[in-house]
Design a protein around this motif. Structure first.
Motif, PDB file in Angstrom:
ATOM      1  N   LYS A 217       1.000  -1.048   0.091  1.00 18.46           N
ATOM      2  CA  LYS A 217       0.102  -0.064  -0.146  1.00 18.46           C
ATOM      3  C   LYS A 217       0.845   0.958   0.141  1.00 18.46           C
ATOM      4  CE  LYS A 217      -3.323  -2.401   2.754  1.00 18.46           C
ATOM      5  NZ  LYS A 217      -4.227  -2.439   3.940  1.00 18.46           N
ATOM      6  N   ALA A 218       0.180   2.394  -0.382  1.00 19.98           N
ATOM      7  CA  ALA A 218       1.114   3.604  -0.574  1.00 19.98           C
ATOM      8  C   ALA A 218       1.461   4.019   1.051  1.00 19.98           C
ATOM      9  CB  ALA A 218       0.412   4.534  -1.183  1.00 19.98           C
ATOM     10  N   THR A 219       0.693   3.725   1.830  1.00 18.17           N
ATOM     11  CA  THR A 219       1.075   4.302   3.300  1.00 18.17           C
ATOM     12  C   THR A 219       1.413   3.126   4.277  1.00 18.17           C
ATOM     13  OG1 THR A 219      -1.285   3.737   3.874  1.00 18.17           O
ATOM     14  CG2 THR A 219      -1.127   5.828   3.075  1.00 18.17           C
ATOM     15  N   SER A 220       1.918   1.963   3.670  1.00 20.17           N
ATOM     16  CA  SER A 220       2.117   0.873   4.584  1.00 20.17           C
ATOM     17  C   SER A 220       3.700   1.009   4.806  1.00 20.17           C
ATOM     18  CB  SER A 220       1.728  -0.411   4.140  1.00 20.17           C
ATOM     19  OG  SER A 220       2.742  -0.668   2.838  1.00 20.17           O
ATOM     20  N   ALA A 221       4.053   0.804   5.874  1.00 17.91           N
ATOM     21  CA  ALA A 221       5.506   0.844   6.291  1.00 17.91           C
ATOM     22  C   ALA A 221       6.156  -0.514   6.744  1.00 17.91           C
ATOM     23  CB  ALA A 221       5.619   1.717   7.715  1.00 17.91           C
ATOM     24  N   PRO A 222       7.297  -0.282   6.051  1.00 17.72           N
ATOM     25  CA  PRO A 222       8.037  -1.979   6.280  1.00 17.72           C
ATOM     26  C   PRO A 222       7.953  -2.495   8.106  1.00 17.72           C
ATOM     27  CG  PRO A 222       9.860  -0.106   6.083  1.00 17.72           C
ATOM     28  CD  PRO A 222       8.569   0.518   5.985  1.00 17.72           C
ATOM     29  N   PRO A 223       7.909  -3.647   7.953  1.00 25.34           N
ATOM     30  CA  PRO A 223       7.809  -3.984   9.466  1.00 25.34           C
ATOM     31  C   PRO A 223       8.985  -3.863  10.264  1.00 25.34           C
ATOM     32  CG  PRO A 223       8.394  -5.979   8.051  1.00 25.34           C
ATOM     33  CD  PRO A 223       8.169  -4.719   7.121  1.00 25.34           C
ATOM     34  N   ARG A 224       8.755  -3.321  11.360  1.00 24.75           N
ATOM     35  CA  ARG A 224       9.794  -2.847  12.423  1.00 24.75           C
ATOM     36  C   ARG A 224      10.521  -3.943  12.925  1.00 24.75           C
ATOM     37  NH1 ARG A 224      10.878  -1.510  17.639  1.00 24.75           N
ATOM     38  NH2 ARG A 224      12.170   0.112  17.825  1.00 24.75           N
ATOM     39  N   ARG A 225      11.973  -3.900  12.502  1.00 24.87           N
ATOM     40  CA  ARG A 225      12.925  -4.974  13.170  1.00 24.87           C
ATOM     41  C   ARG A 225      13.829  -3.997  14.041  1.00 24.87           C
ATOM     42  NH1 ARG A 225      12.958  -7.648   7.315  1.00 24.87           N
ATOM     43  NH2 ARG A 225      11.068  -8.756   7.430  1.00 24.87           N
ATOM     44  N   PRO A 226      13.848  -4.176  15.406  1.00 26.16           N
ATOM     45  CA  PRO A 226      14.509  -3.418  16.050  1.00 26.16           C
ATOM     46  C   PRO A 226      16.120  -3.877  15.992  1.00 26.16           C
ATOM     47  CG  PRO A 226      12.929  -4.492  17.315  1.00 26.16           C
ATOM     48  CD  PRO A 226      12.685  -4.706  16.075  1.00 26.16           C
ATOM     49  N   TRP A 227      16.445  -5.061  15.768  1.00 31.99           N
ATOM     50  CA  TRP A 227      17.905  -5.635  15.868  1.00 31.99           C
ATOM     51  C   TRP A 227      18.335  -5.031  14.598  1.00 31.99           C
ATOM     52  CZ3 TRP A 227      13.239  -8.356  15.347  1.00 31.99           C
ATOM     53  CH2 TRP A 227      13.118  -9.076  13.828  1.00 31.99           C
ATOM     54  N   LEU A 228      17.579  -4.431  13.373  1.00 32.67           N
ATOM     55  CA  LEU A 228      18.423  -3.976  12.305  1.00 32.67           C
ATOM     56  C   LEU A 228      18.224  -2.345  12.269  1.00 32.67           C
ATOM     57  CD1 LEU A 228      16.876  -6.382   9.624  1.00 32.67           C
ATOM     58  CD2 LEU A 228      19.137  -6.476  10.751  1.00 32.67           C
ATOM     59  N   ASP A 229      17.686  -1.882  13.067  1.00 30.55           N
ATOM     60  CA  ASP A 229      17.404  -0.490  13.281  1.00 30.55           C
ATOM     61  C   ASP A 229      18.733   0.160  13.632  1.00 30.55           C
ATOM     62  OD1 ASP A 229      16.553   1.948  13.603  1.00 30.55           O
ATOM     63  OD2 ASP A 229      15.161   1.675  15.214  1.00 30.55           O
ATOM     64  N   PRO A 230      19.282   1.183  12.890  1.00 27.44           N
ATOM     65  CA  PRO A 230      20.579   1.871  12.930  1.00 27.44           C
ATOM     66  C   PRO A 230      20.490   2.926  14.194  1.00 27.44           C
ATOM     67  CG  PRO A 230      19.423   2.719  11.031  1.00 27.44           C
ATOM     68  CD  PRO A 230      18.638   1.744  11.837  1.00 27.44           C
TER      69      PRO A 230
END
Length: 111
Positions: free
Chosen positions: A57-70
């Motif tokens: 979807k245009a407004t969908s965000a990718p799933p949050r993966r805190p272990w890959l979050d910089p």
């Protein structure tokens, strides 16, 4: 690594490249290349075929993966300090509750 191997890795002319799938490529100072492929459940998870994704979807965000979050994540103590600061700020802006005691009591006690 043990101290000897860590110092060898750090202070010799070897270069290391860790790929996202966990493959480690080591290039020695003489130009030789060594490649290791990981084993185990995490390696199998990284190498699995991705599931087909539905149309984004245009407004969908990718799933949050805190272990890959910089970005660094807030620690327990930082979250606690922020919460306490917010409570203190709320306490200083809100007037204290007033008691509803009359200043002059004209009623006599019932005894």
């Amino acid at each position: 690594m043990c101290r000897q191997h860590h110092r060898f890795k750090t202070f010799h002319g070897w270069h290391y490249h860790l790929a996202p799938d966990g493959t480690l490529t080591v290039t020695t100072d003489t130009g030789h290349t060594l490649t290791t492929h990981p084993t185990g459940p995490l390696a199998r998870w990284r190498q699995r075929e991705p599931e087909p994704e539905p149309e984004p979807k245009a407004t969908s965000a990718p799933p949050r993966r805190p272990w890959l979050d910089p970005r660094p994540q807030a620690t327990h103590w930082l979250r606690r300090a922020r919460r306490l600061a917010a409570e203190r700020a709320a306490n200083t802006t809100t007037p204290p509750p007033t008691t509803s005691h009359p200043t002059t009591d004209t009623d006599t006690p019932p005894f």
